[in-house]
Write an enzyme that holds these catalytic residues in place. Structure first.
Site, PDB file in Angstrom:
ATOM      1  N   LYS A  46      -8.109  -1.487  -4.647  1.00  0.00           N
ATOM      2  CA  LYS A  46      -7.774  -2.739  -3.957  1.00  0.00           C
ATOM      3  C   LYS A  46      -8.999  -3.626  -4.099  1.00  0.00           C
ATOM      4  CE  LYS A  46      -5.685  -4.547   0.263  1.00  0.00           C
ATOM      5  NZ  LYS A  46      -4.426  -4.978  -0.382  1.00  0.00           N
ATOM      6  N   THR A  57       0.835  -1.209   0.000  1.00  0.00           N
ATOM      7  CA  THR A  57       0.000   0.000   0.000  1.00  0.00           C
ATOM      8  C   THR A  57       0.863   1.248   0.000  1.00  0.00           C
ATOM      9  OG1 THR A  57      -1.771  -1.150   1.171  1.00  0.00           O
ATOM     10  CG2 THR A  57      -1.819   1.247   1.212  1.00  0.00           C
TER      11      THR A  57
END
Length: 231
Positions: A39, A18
């Site tokens: 995501k 991330t």
């Protein structure tokens, strides 16, 4: 010419996919692009007044320009902080690859660039016959591998690169992420990866630097994504 979109894979869970994805989003934004993060599948989501939310997906959402709705960023939000196939099974959810692809296409219709973050490593199962890496293949995205620089990273990186290429995905390069500030011989490990990985290093993220500030360290990754779209 295709859109400058990319799939971010990782050598493992907890290695900073991330952080690397958000940093790359800022680097792409510096090229004047409208960028969104996605995501598709997230496990370990919290129940909130607005619905389930995942910390990684929230970070991707916040880095979007302009910021997309959460449901567009994270269409499959699973509660249990375990492998997604187990979290989905616990809830009676079947992860539908085609539905995720439709969500990705919707984002590409609104944004010039989409950074898609995987879940766990390349070989994490999403179902009985669906692996995380299949997202990159179905979305027809080139891949950047994030290597968490800690003990064991050489084996994890080389195996992941081999698996990605064996599955027929286009591996653009790798990004090192210094997740362990106390790792012994970290520079020697990076040099080993530079020699042994089948693709180039596209940057190295220092420990503890914000994504906005760190974007300059992976400018080569952004340029590789843009160049791949033109190829």
């Amino acid at each position: 010419m295709s859109a400058p979109c990319v799939f971010i894979a990782g050598t493992d869970t907890g290695i900073g996919k991330t952080h690397a994805s958000v940093t790359l989003m800022y680097a792409l934004r510096e090229h004047g692009l409208r960028v969104a993060g996605m995501k598709p599948v997230a496990s370990g989501c919290d129940e909130t007044a607005d619905g389930r939310r995942n910390a990684d997906a929230l970070a991707l959402q916040a880095a979007g320009s302009p910021m997309p709705a959460y449901a567009k960023v994270n269409p499959v939000a699973l509660r249990a902080p375990v492998s997604p196939h187990l979290a989905a099974e616990e809830e009676g959810v079947v992860i539908d690859l085609e539905a995720l692809y439709a969500g990705y296409q919707e984002l590409t219709s609104r944004y010039e660039s989409v950074v898609v973050e995987g879940v766990g490593g390349w070989m994490v199962p999403l179902g009985d016959e669906l692996m995380a890496g299949e997202l990159a293949r179905r979305f027809e995205l080139p891949v950047i591998l994030v290597v968490g620089l800690r003990l064991g990273c050489l084996n994890h990186a080389l195996l992941s690169a081999r698996a990605i290429q064996a599955d027929g995905a286009r591996l653009l390069g790798w990004v090192g992420n210094r997740i362990d500030p106390h790792m012994d011989m970290v520079d020697a490990n990076v040099r080993t990866l530079q020699r042994m990985m089948p693709v180039p290093c596209l940057g190295e993220l220092p420990h503890g630097e914000s994504p906005l500030s760190a974007a300059r360290h992976i400018s080569a990754a952004a340029e590789a994504v843009i160049a791949a779209a033109k190829a």
